[in-house]
Write a protein that holds these residues in place. Sequence first.
Motif, PDB file in Angstrom:
ATOM      1  N   ALA A   1     -12.752   3.976 112.661  1.00 33.96           N
ATOM      2  CA  ALA A   1     -13.977   3.619 111.940  1.00 33.96           C
ATOM      3  C   ALA A   1     -14.270   4.582 110.789  1.00 33.96           C
ATOM      4  O   ALA A   1     -14.890   4.190 109.803  1.00 33.96           O
ATOM      5  N   THR A   2     -13.845   5.847 110.915  1.00 35.26           N
ATOM      6  CA  THR A   2     -14.260   6.858 109.928  1.00 35.26           C
ATOM      7  C   THR A   2     -13.131   7.328 109.018  1.00 35.26           C
ATOM      8  O   THR A   2     -13.384   7.949 107.994  1.00 35.26           O
ATOM      9  N   GLU A   3     -11.874   7.090 109.435  1.00 27.98           N
ATOM     10  CA  GLU A   3     -10.711   7.552 108.672  1.00 27.98           C
ATOM     11  C   GLU A   3     -10.720   9.057 108.439  1.00 27.98           C
ATOM     12  O   GLU A   3     -10.318   9.543 107.384  1.00 27.98           O
TER      13      GLU A   3
ATOM     14  N   ARG B   1     -10.319  10.645 131.042  1.00 31.57           N
ATOM     15  CA  ARG B   1      -9.524  11.035 129.883  1.00 31.57           C
ATOM     16  C   ARG B   1      -9.092   9.798 129.085  1.00 31.57           C
ATOM     17  O   ARG B   1      -9.192   9.765 127.869  1.00 31.57           O
ATOM     18  N   MET B   2      -8.658   8.748 129.796  1.00 32.48           N
ATOM     19  CA  MET B   2      -8.238   7.525 129.112  1.00 32.48           C
ATOM     20  C   MET B   2      -9.373   6.912 128.308  1.00 32.48           C
ATOM     21  O   MET B   2      -9.178   6.471 127.172  1.00 32.48           O
ATOM     22  N   MET B   3     -10.574   6.891 128.910  1.00 29.96           N
ATOM     23  CA  MET B   3     -11.730   6.340 128.196  1.00 29.96           C
ATOM     24  C   MET B   3     -12.036   7.150 126.941  1.00 29.96           C
ATOM     25  O   MET B   3     -12.354   6.613 125.884  1.00 29.96           O
ATOM     26  N   MET B   4     -11.916   8.466 127.080  1.00 32.08           N
ATOM     27  CA  MET B   4     -12.191   9.335 125.936  1.00 32.08           C
ATOM     28  C   MET B   4     -11.148   9.151 124.833  1.00 32.08           C
ATOM     29  O   MET B   4     -11.470   9.188 123.650  1.00 32.08           O
ATOM     30  N   GLN B   5      -9.904   8.935 125.244  1.00 33.84           N
ATOM     31  CA  GLN B   5      -8.846   8.701 124.246  1.00 33.84           C
ATOM     32  C   GLN B   5      -9.134   7.433 123.455  1.00 33.84           C
ATOM     33  O   GLN B   5      -8.967   7.395 122.229  1.00 33.84           O
ATOM     34  N   GLU B   6      -9.584   6.397 124.161  1.00 32.25           N
ATOM     35  CA  GLU B   6      -9.908   5.142 123.475  1.00 32.25           C
ATOM     36  C   GLU B   6     -11.093   5.329 122.527  1.00 32.25           C
ATOM     37  O   GLU B   6     -11.075   4.853 121.391  1.00 32.25           O
ATOM     38  N   LEU B   7     -12.107   6.040 123.025  1.00 35.47           N
ATOM     39  CA  LEU B   7     -13.282   6.330 122.198  1.00 35.47           C
ATOM     40  C   LEU B   7     -12.908   7.070 120.923  1.00 35.47           C
ATOM     41  O   LEU B   7     -13.373   6.755 119.825  1.00 35.47           O
ATOM     42  N   LEU B   8     -12.060   8.073 121.109  1.00 35.82           N
ATOM     43  CA  LEU B   8     -11.645   8.898 119.975  1.00 35.82           C
ATOM     44  C   LEU B   8     -10.902   8.057 118.940  1.00 35.82           C
ATOM     45  O   LEU B   8     -11.158   8.153 117.737  1.00 35.82           O
ATOM     46  N   ARG B   9      -9.994   7.190 119.422  1.00 35.15           N
ATOM     47  CA  ARG B   9      -9.253   6.340 118.481  1.00 35.15           C
ATOM     48  C   ARG B   9     -10.195   5.401 117.734  1.00 35.15           C
ATOM     49  O   ARG B   9     -10.025   5.174 116.541  1.00 35.15           O
TER      50      ARG B   9
ATOM     51  N   ARG C   1      -1.416   1.060 114.223  1.00 38.74           N
ATOM     52  CA  ARG C   1      -2.699   1.744 114.451  1.00 38.74           C
ATOM     53  C   ARG C   1      -3.544   1.071 115.525  1.00 38.74           C
ATOM     54  O   ARG C   1      -4.365   1.696 116.164  1.00 38.74           O
ATOM     55  N   GLN C   2      -3.360  -0.247 115.707  1.00 42.05           N
ATOM     56  CA  GLN C   2      -4.104  -0.932 116.772  1.00 42.05           C
ATOM     57  C   GLN C   2      -3.284  -0.824 118.052  1.00 42.05           C
ATOM     58  O   GLN C   2      -2.210  -1.387 118.133  1.00 42.05           O
ATOM     59  N   ARG C   3      -3.770  -0.055 119.017  1.00 42.70           N
ATOM     60  CA  ARG C   3      -2.986   0.154 120.242  1.00 42.70           C
ATOM     61  C   ARG C   3      -3.806  -0.173 121.468  1.00 42.70           C
ATOM     62  O   ARG C   3      -4.999   0.061 121.505  1.00 42.70           O
ATOM     63  N   ASN C   4      -3.107  -0.661 122.477  1.00 39.96           N
ATOM     64  CA  ASN C   4      -3.741  -0.949 123.757  1.00 39.96           C
ATOM     65  C   ASN C   4      -3.149  -0.002 124.784  1.00 39.96           C
ATOM     66  O   ASN C   4      -1.942   0.021 125.006  1.00 39.96           O
TER      67      ASN C   4
END
Length: 261
Positions: free
Chosen positions: A180-182, A167-175, A222-225
Motif C-alpha cells: 500500500a505504501t511502497e 508471526r504468519m499474520m504479522m508477515q501478511e500485515l507487513l506485506r 508481488r502478490q503472494r499467498n
Amino acid sequence: MSEHISLQQVTLRFAALTVLQEIDLSLEKGEFVVLLGPSGCGKSTILNLLAGFTQPQQGRVLCGGEPVRRPHPSRGMIFQQPNLFPWLSVLENVTFGPRLRKHNRAEVESRAREWLKRVGLAGFENHAPWQLSGGMKQRVALARAWLPGPEVLLLDEPFGALDAQTRMMMQELLREAWLATETTLLFVTHDVEEALFLADRILVMSARPGRIVDEIRLPFGRQRNIETLASEPHYSDIKRHVLQRVRHEAKRHLTPFTEEE
Ligand SMILES: Nc1ncnc2c1ncn2[C@@H]1O[C@H](COP(=O)(O)OP(=O)(O)O)[C@@H](O)[C@H]1O
Ligand SMILES: [Mg+2]
C-alpha cells in the motif's frame, strides 16, 4: 527504478573487531530486501548504519544520494521488542514521536487511528500495553513506525519472539502495508521461510567480517499467498539453496580456526 539506500565499500570496526569489511549493498526505491546471515555477522550493525545510529570508519552510507549522518523520521526502525511506553495508551504510544515534533494533534491522531485499524487494533486505542499480547504490541510498533510516512523501514528480526501463528499474520500485515505504501524495506531474519514469503530479493551474509556472499531474486511476484507459496514452481529448489547457503556460513562461523579463505 532508482537506487534508494546503499552502503558503498563500508568498513566498520568496534575496537580491534572488524565487523563489516568493504561491504556493498544497495536497495531500489520500494524494494523489499531480506538479509539472512549467522548470528554476530553484522546484520544489526548494517541497520544501525542505515538508520544513522552509527558511522563507519571507511566507506559511504547513502539515502537518496545524500550521506546518512544521523537518525531521521524518514528512516524508521522496528526491533524484536516492541519497546512501548508502559504508562501511555496504545494511541499515545503510536502518536508519541509526531506529537514531540509538534505536528497537528488532531491530524496525527486521525492517521494513527487509521493505522491501528489497518493492523487490526481498532477498538484498542485506549488500552494500556500490559493489556495486549506480544503480537498485539508488535502491531502497535508497526503502526507507530508507519505513522510518520517513512521512506525506509529497517526491521531487525521484528517477529522473532512471536509464535508461528502470530508471526504468519504479522508477515501478511507487513506485506499489505508495504504494497500500500511502497516503502523501501530492509528486513533481518534467521527464518528462511519468512524470507521466502516476504522478499523481492534475499541477501545472504558471510560470518564476520560480514560480506554479502549470495543474492537470490525471488520469482514469485508481488502478490503472494502464504498458504500456496510452497507449491510454486522453484520454491523447494530455492529454499534448499538458501538453507544450504545460510548453514554453510553458520558452520564457518562455528569453526573459525579451521576455515580456509
Ligand atoms: N557497540 C558495540 N561494541 C562492540 N561490539 C559490538 C557492538 N555492537 C555489535 N558488536 C559486535 O559486532 C558483531 C556484529 O554484531 P551485530 O551487528 O549485532 O550482529 P547480528 O545482528 O548479525 O547478530 C558482534 O560480534 C557484536 O558482538
Ligand atoms: Mg542482530
